[in-house]
Design a protein around this motif. Structure first.
Motif, mmCIF file in Angstrom:
data_model
loop_
_atom_site.group_PDB
_atom_site.id
_atom_site.type_symbol
_atom_site.label_atom_id
_atom_site.label_comp_id
_atom_site.label_asym_id
_atom_site.label_seq_id
_atom_site.Cartn_x
_atom_site.Cartn_y
_atom_site.Cartn_z
ATOM 1 N N VAL A 4 -21.968 9.605 -13.474
ATOM 2 C CA VAL A 4 -21.816 8.989 -12.158
ATOM 3 C C VAL A 4 -22.635 9.739 -11.107
ATOM 4 O O VAL A 4 -23.275 9.130 -10.238
ATOM 5 N N VAL A 5 -22.623 11.072 -11.162
ATOM 6 C CA VAL A 5 -23.440 11.855 -10.223
ATOM 7 C C VAL A 5 -24.917 11.468 -10.356
ATOM 8 O O VAL A 5 -25.623 11.272 -9.358
ATOM 9 N N ALA A 6 -25.381 11.331 -11.601
ATOM 10 C CA ALA A 6 -26.782 10.972 -11.823
ATOM 11 C C ALA A 6 -27.096 9.594 -11.259
ATOM 12 O O ALA A 6 -28.151 9.386 -10.648
ATOM 13 N N CYS A 7 -26.177 8.631 -11.463
ATOM 14 C CA CYS A 7 -26.376 7.305 -10.864
ATOM 15 C C CYS A 7 -26.459 7.408 -9.346
ATOM 16 O O CYS A 7 -27.285 6.746 -8.710
ATOM 17 N N GLY A 8 -25.577 8.226 -8.775
ATOM 18 C CA GLY A 8 -25.574 8.375 -7.322
ATOM 19 C C GLY A 8 -26.846 8.994 -6.785
ATOM 20 O O GLY A 8 -27.350 8.584 -5.733
ATOM 21 N N VAL A 9 -27.393 9.987 -7.495
ATOM 22 C CA VAL A 9 -28.661 10.588 -7.057
ATOM 23 C C VAL A 9 -29.766 9.529 -7.061
ATOM 24 O O VAL A 9 -30.560 9.432 -6.123
ATOM 25 N N GLY A 10 -29.804 8.721 -8.148
ATOM 26 C CA GLY A 10 -30.810 7.674 -8.207
ATOM 27 C C GLY A 10 -30.674 6.696 -7.065
ATOM 28 O O GLY A 10 -31.662 6.348 -6.399
ATOM 29 N N TRP A 11 -29.421 6.272 -6.798
ATOM 30 C CA TRP A 11 -29.232 5.309 -5.715
ATOM 31 C C TRP A 11 -29.486 5.959 -4.352
ATOM 32 O O TRP A 11 -30.112 5.344 -3.474
ATOM 33 N N GLY A 12 -28.985 7.168 -4.142
ATOM 34 C CA GLY A 12 -29.202 7.829 -2.852
ATOM 35 C C GLY A 12 -30.671 8.034 -2.547
ATOM 36 O O GLY A 12 -31.109 7.868 -1.404
ATOM 37 N N SER A 13 -31.448 8.358 -3.574
ATOM 38 C CA SER A 13 -32.886 8.552 -3.365
ATOM 39 C C SER A 13 -33.589 7.242 -3.027
ATOM 40 O O SER A 13 -34.374 7.170 -2.075
ATOM 41 N N VAL A 14 -33.296 6.203 -3.799
ATOM 42 C CA VAL A 14 -33.984 4.941 -3.554
ATOM 43 C C VAL A 14 -33.521 4.326 -2.231
ATOM 44 O O VAL A 14 -34.308 3.701 -1.515
#
Length: 410
Positions: A231-241
């Motif tokens: 979930v953290v990894a998904c959030g980093v991807g979404w937060g960056s984009v």
């Protein structure tokens, strides 16, 4: 024939779910807080840019909001587990509405960055745990056989909120950048009224040892740990984009508000992928479900990575749409795995920690964007969107292989 039988079984489960009045009331009650959560990061980014003239400042505001939610969510979730629901949601929703008004005013008068950061932090802290509390209500509303399709459809409903949220922020920003905050606050007040139609859930009886009930350690091992890392990894991807794409669009000669439309495109394909996945029979074991989730996580990151090299809006849209196909199926699998692994008296806390991990990822992704915008370019700020999910999928595989296997049953 077996494939068609699995598909028919999945469709029957969905029809039975939507025929349940408790499920329909829950969907309506959870809609407005989720829509506000989908709107908030983009809204803060645009308010910060309008007030201070810098996307980097807006990205720091988004990061402060996400970090506040990440820090507060486990503790707020623990409080929700020990109180009657949905009554415990009344105060955080009311305070969220007041804070949205305060932030809209501060952005309009161009308050300094420390003030905007403080309000952003509070906007993350106050409603933390609300999403986890709504999810914790599901086992008391639905029979166990309907929980798996419920979590699969829930992942699609989250995407519905993300379909509507960012485009709505973009449209409202054409009138005034702070107007979207007023809409988020109004949605919180509407949710207060709808919650009255949900049946109350008393705190469940303790099912864990007293020491475990006050420690996060039992929630940070085994299957929950693998879910939270993903979930953290998904959030980093979404937060960056979410924070880099508006700046990249301006870099390409377009408008930042166009990100609302591209975000909706991503969410539409995510909802389509989620609906297709919900119609399939769920994996036969948690290990198989985790394996499928890691495949989806790798595809999510691998299809976002090419956005770094796209120099047109069309190219960005194609890769965002392709990546979106795997986001809702991934979220549905992760929420189902977590619900199965959590003790009954720590459901709200466990799902609040899930939200905290998502928020932590968004905060890290937004902070990376702010740093890369200041020291490099919007194009390079897109690198974490795909790289971090790919690295995390490998890390979860290593965690799984490192875990001792249980002895075979004689």
């Amino acid at each position: 024939m077996s494939g068609m039988g699995q598909e028919d079984g999945g469709l029957r489960a969905q029809r039975a779910l939507w025929a349940d009045p408790g499920w329909r009331r829950w969907v309506l009650a959870s809609l407005f807080p989720r829509l506000g959560g989908a709107m908030m990061p983009f809204a803060l980014l645009l308010v910060g840019e309008a007030a201070l003239g810098s996307f980097a400042s807006g990205a720091w505001m988004t990061s402060a909001y996400a970090v506040g939610a990440a820090v507060a969510s486990p503790f707020r979730g623990r409080q929700m587990d020990r109180r009657s629901l949905p009554g415990a949601l009344r105060t955080p929703l009311l305070l969220q509405a007041l804070l949205c008004g305060a932030m809209a005013l501060a952005g309009t008068v161009r308050a300094p960055l420390p003030v905007l950061l403080g309000l952003s932090l509070l906007l993350g802290v106050i409603p933390a745990g609300v999403a986890g509390a709504y999810r914790a209500l599901l086992p008391s509303l639905l029979p166990p056989a309907r929980l798996a399709p419920a979590f699969a459809i829930d992942a699609v409903l989250i995407e519905v909120a993300w379909i509507g949220g960012p485009p709505l922020v973009g449209a409202l920003a054409l009138v005034h950048p702070a107007l979207s905050l007023g809409v988020i606050g109004a949605g919180a007040l509407v949710a207060l009224g709808i919650n009255r139609w949900l049946p109350p859930r008393a705190p469940p009886p303790p099912s864990t040892l007293p020491g475990d009930r006050v420690s996060l350690r039992p929630l940070l091992r085994g299957m929950p740990l693998r879910v939270y890392v993903s979930v953290v990894a998904c959030g980093v991807g979404w937060g960056s984009v979410d924070t880099a794409l508006p700046a990249r669009l301006v870099e390409l000669g377009s408008r930042a508000e166009l990100w609302g439309g591209l975000s909706a495109l991503l969410s539409v394909t995510s909802a389509v992928g989620g609906l297709v996945h919900a119609g399939l029979l769920r994996p036969s074991s948690p290990q198989r479900a985790l394996g499928r989730a890691l495949v989806f996580l790798s595809l999510w990151g691998g299809l976002l990575l090419p956005t770094v090299w796209m120099d047109s809006v069309l190219g960005l849209g194609v890769w965002l749409a392709a990546a979106g196909l795997f986001l809702a199926p991934l979220v549905g699998l992760l929420t189902y795995l977590l619900q199965q692994a959590l003790p009954s008296d720590r459901q709200a806390e466990g799902f609040a920690l899930y939200g905290a991990c998502w928020a932590l990822g968004i905060g890290v992704g937004s902070a990376l964007t702010a740093l890369l915008l200041r020291h490099a370019s919007a194009q390079l700020a897109l690198v974490p969107t795909g790289a971090v999910p790919l690295l995390a999928a490998g890390a979860v595989v290593l965690l799984t292989r490192a875990q001792p296997r249980p002895p075979p049953v004689p």
